[in-house]
Design a protein around this motif. Structure first.
Motif, mmCIF file in Angstrom:
data_model
loop_
_atom_site.group_PDB
_atom_site.id
_atom_site.type_symbol
_atom_site.label_atom_id
_atom_site.label_comp_id
_atom_site.label_asym_id
_atom_site.label_seq_id
_atom_site.Cartn_x
_atom_site.Cartn_y
_atom_site.Cartn_z
ATOM 1 N N MET A 102 13.639 1.066 -1.663
ATOM 2 C CA MET A 102 14.840 1.914 -1.773
ATOM 3 C C MET A 102 14.866 2.641 -3.115
ATOM 4 O O MET A 102 15.169 3.833 -3.197
ATOM 5 C CB MET A 102 16.094 1.053 -1.580
ATOM 6 C CG MET A 102 16.192 0.516 -0.165
ATOM 7 S SD MET A 102 17.365 -0.836 0.050
ATOM 8 C CE MET A 102 16.843 -1.464 1.648
ATOM 9 N N LYS A 125 0.829 -1.216 0.000
ATOM 10 C CA LYS A 125 0.000 0.000 0.000
ATOM 11 C C LYS A 125 0.861 1.263 0.000
ATOM 12 O O LYS A 125 0.368 2.355 0.265
ATOM 13 C CB LYS A 125 -0.896 0.016 1.254
ATOM 14 C CG LYS A 125 -1.814 -1.184 1.369
ATOM 15 C CD LYS A 125 -2.537 -1.170 2.722
ATOM 16 C CE LYS A 125 -3.372 -2.440 2.881
ATOM 17 N NZ LYS A 125 -3.886 -2.582 4.245
ATOM 18 N N ILE A 182 3.056 2.050 2.200
ATOM 19 C CA ILE A 182 3.206 2.587 3.565
ATOM 20 C C ILE A 182 4.676 2.809 3.926
ATOM 21 O O ILE A 182 5.038 3.843 4.501
ATOM 22 C CB ILE A 182 2.479 1.663 4.576
ATOM 23 C CG1 ILE A 182 0.976 1.912 4.416
ATOM 24 C CG2 ILE A 182 2.932 1.922 6.018
ATOM 25 C CD1 ILE A 182 0.083 1.085 5.293
ATOM 26 N N SER A 233 11.998 -5.001 -0.540
ATOM 27 C CA SER A 233 12.657 -3.923 0.185
ATOM 28 C C SER A 233 13.532 -3.094 -0.764
ATOM 29 O O SER A 233 13.598 -1.858 -0.652
ATOM 30 C CB SER A 233 13.485 -4.503 1.323
ATOM 31 O OG SER A 233 13.960 -3.472 2.136
HETATM 32 C C1 LIG Z 1 9.773 -4.353 2.642
HETATM 33 C C2 LIG Z 1 8.427 -3.865 3.140
HETATM 34 C C3 LIG Z 1 8.612 -2.926 4.319
HETATM 35 C C4 LIG Z 1 7.762 -3.125 1.973
HETATM 36 O O1 LIG Z 1 6.675 -2.374 2.473
HETATM 37 P P1 LIG Z 1 5.430 -1.931 1.611
HETATM 38 O O2 LIG Z 1 4.734 -0.855 2.342
HETATM 39 O O3 LIG Z 1 4.671 -3.132 1.209
HETATM 40 O O4 LIG Z 1 6.078 -1.277 0.346
HETATM 41 P P2 LIG Z 1 5.283 -0.780 -0.903
HETATM 42 O O5 LIG Z 1 3.806 -0.943 -0.766
HETATM 43 O O6 LIG Z 1 5.813 0.574 -1.226
HETATM 44 O O7 LIG Z 1 5.722 -1.832 -2.009
HETATM 45 C C5 LIG Z 1 7.049 -1.928 -2.354
HETATM 46 C C6 LIG Z 1 7.221 -2.244 -3.828
HETATM 47 O O8 LIG Z 1 7.710 -3.570 -3.918
HETATM 48 C C7 LIG Z 1 7.090 -4.168 -5.030
HETATM 49 N N1 LIG Z 1 7.196 -5.599 -4.845
HETATM 50 C C8 LIG Z 1 6.473 -6.402 -4.048
HETATM 51 N N2 LIG Z 1 6.918 -7.663 -4.154
HETATM 52 C C9 LIG Z 1 7.939 -7.641 -5.038
HETATM 53 C C10 LIG Z 1 8.811 -8.618 -5.579
HETATM 54 N N3 LIG Z 1 8.740 -9.896 -5.199
HETATM 55 N N4 LIG Z 1 9.736 -8.241 -6.489
HETATM 56 C C11 LIG Z 1 9.849 -6.949 -6.875
HETATM 57 N N5 LIG Z 1 9.057 -5.979 -6.385
HETATM 58 C C12 LIG Z 1 8.109 -6.321 -5.484
HETATM 59 C C13 LIG Z 1 5.701 -3.637 -5.006
HETATM 60 O O9 LIG Z 1 5.039 -3.836 -6.241
HETATM 61 C C14 LIG Z 1 6.000 -2.175 -4.718
HETATM 62 O O10 LIG Z 1 6.429 -1.482 -5.869
HETATM 63 P P3 LIG Z 1 5.419 -0.654 -6.809
HETATM 64 O O11 LIG Z 1 4.749 0.357 -5.929
HETATM 65 O O12 LIG Z 1 6.304 -0.074 -7.833
HETATM 66 O O13 LIG Z 1 4.424 -1.651 -7.313
HETATM 67 C C15 LIG Z 1 7.525 -5.036 3.600
HETATM 68 O O14 LIG Z 1 7.360 -5.898 2.521
HETATM 69 C C16 LIG Z 1 8.094 -5.805 4.782
HETATM 70 O O15 LIG Z 1 7.899 -5.419 5.925
HETATM 71 N N6 LIG Z 1 8.814 -6.926 4.528
HETATM 72 C C17 LIG Z 1 9.331 -7.779 5.582
HETATM 73 C C18 LIG Z 1 10.482 -7.156 6.367
HETATM 74 C C19 LIG Z 1 11.635 -6.753 5.483
HETATM 75 O O16 LIG Z 1 12.050 -7.488 4.596
HETATM 76 N N7 LIG Z 1 12.186 -5.558 5.768
HETATM 77 C C20 LIG Z 1 13.263 -4.988 4.995
HETATM 78 C C21 LIG Z 1 14.582 -5.437 5.458
HETATM 79 S S1 LIG Z 1 15.888 -4.627 4.519
#
Ligand SMILES: CC(C)(COP(=O)(O)OP(=O)(O)OC[C@H]1O[C@@H](n2cnc3c(N)ncnc32)[C@H](O)[C@@H]1OP(=O)(O)O)[C@@H](O)C(=O)NCCC(=O)NCCS
Length: 196
Positions: A153, A115, A117, A149
């Motif tokens: 970035m 979303k 976030i 993640s």
């Molecule tokens: C990483 C994390 C914080 C992302 O949060 P989020 O709020 O879902 O991030 P976003 O909604 O902005 O989505 C991130 C992007 O990743 C993309 N994405 C999702 N899964 C993906 C995948 N397998 N491969 C590539 N991109 C992917 C999404 O499409 C989105 O991009 P877009 O907006 O261009 O479509 C969340 O997934 C998380 O908490 N993960 C577990 C903990 C973790 O790994 N933390 C990071 C440690 S470095």
């Protein structure tokens, strides 16, 4: 002095979120988040409730020392704990190749994923880091396979150079969680983006 530092982590509201420092009441959220295999896919192990409790204690200690430690993200409408996102001064077992530095990082409960976030919260903290704390640069580190993640970035405009990939300290080199990518953003890059 400690109070001045703690005030470096303000309580702020963004469009959908409350961003704030850690409190004891976050324990239930941390236990749920750090015990979820989807969340911990790129971390060495799931946390037991006792380990999650220790994790919160360390976060509170680091927050007291530096003024912030990957601050909490809360749903503005419901007050629900969504995870953490924000700045941190690394304190891993051994220094990272980019230290001394301030890093930005995130971890959210799966219900909050997809979303935007993490990006909404991280944009605030980058602005705070550069405009209020006057940092020159903020870095982010990530297991190379963690595409979700890395995408955050990239969406923040952070720069990646494969030549800076590194092995995380004290992780065996044949462990899939060893190899890390480093992303950087300078104050100049951030402020150019923000104004352009
Ligand atoms: C990483 C994390 C914080 C992302 O949060 P989020 O709020 O879902 O991030 P976003 O909604 O902005 O989505 C991130 C992007 O990743 C993309 N994405 C999702 N899964 C993906 C995948 N397998 N491969 C590539 N991109 C992917 C999404 O499409 C989105 O991009 P877009 O907006 O261009 O479509 C969340 O997934 C998380 O908490 N993960 C577990 C903990 C973790 O790994 N933390 C990071 C440690 S470095």
């Amino acid at each position: 002095m400690t109070q001045i530092l703690i005030e470096r982590c303000p309580r702020v509201e963004t469009e959908r979120l409350v961003l704030r420092k850690w409190e004891e009441r976050d324990l239930d959220g941390v236990i749920r988040m750090n015990g979820d295999p989807r969340v911990m896919e790129f971390f060495p192990s799931l946390h037991s409730p006792e380990e999650a409790c220790r994790y919160l204690e360390i976060s509170l200690q680091q927050q007291e020392k530096h003024g912030f430690c990957f601050p909490v993200v809360e749903d503005k409408e419901t007050g629900a704990f969504l995870g953490f996102c924000g700045l941190n001064v690394p304190g891993y077992s051994d220094p990272l190749p980019c230290e001394p530095c301030v890093e930005i990082g995130w971890r959210l409960i799966p219900e909050a994923w997809g979303k935007g976030i993490a990006v909404e919260a991280a944009r605030f903290w980058l602005g705070f880091g550069f405009e209020t704390l006057q940092l020159d640069e903020i870095v982010a580190i990530v297991v190379v396979q963690n595409r979700k993640s890395r995408r955050v970035m990239e969406k923040l405009g952070m720069r990646y150079d494969p030549a800076e990939d590194f092995d995380f300290p004290n992780v065996p080199v044949d462990d899939p969680l060893c190899r890390h990518a480093l992303y950087r953003i300078s104050a100049e890059q951030f402020l150019t983006q923000a104004n352009g």
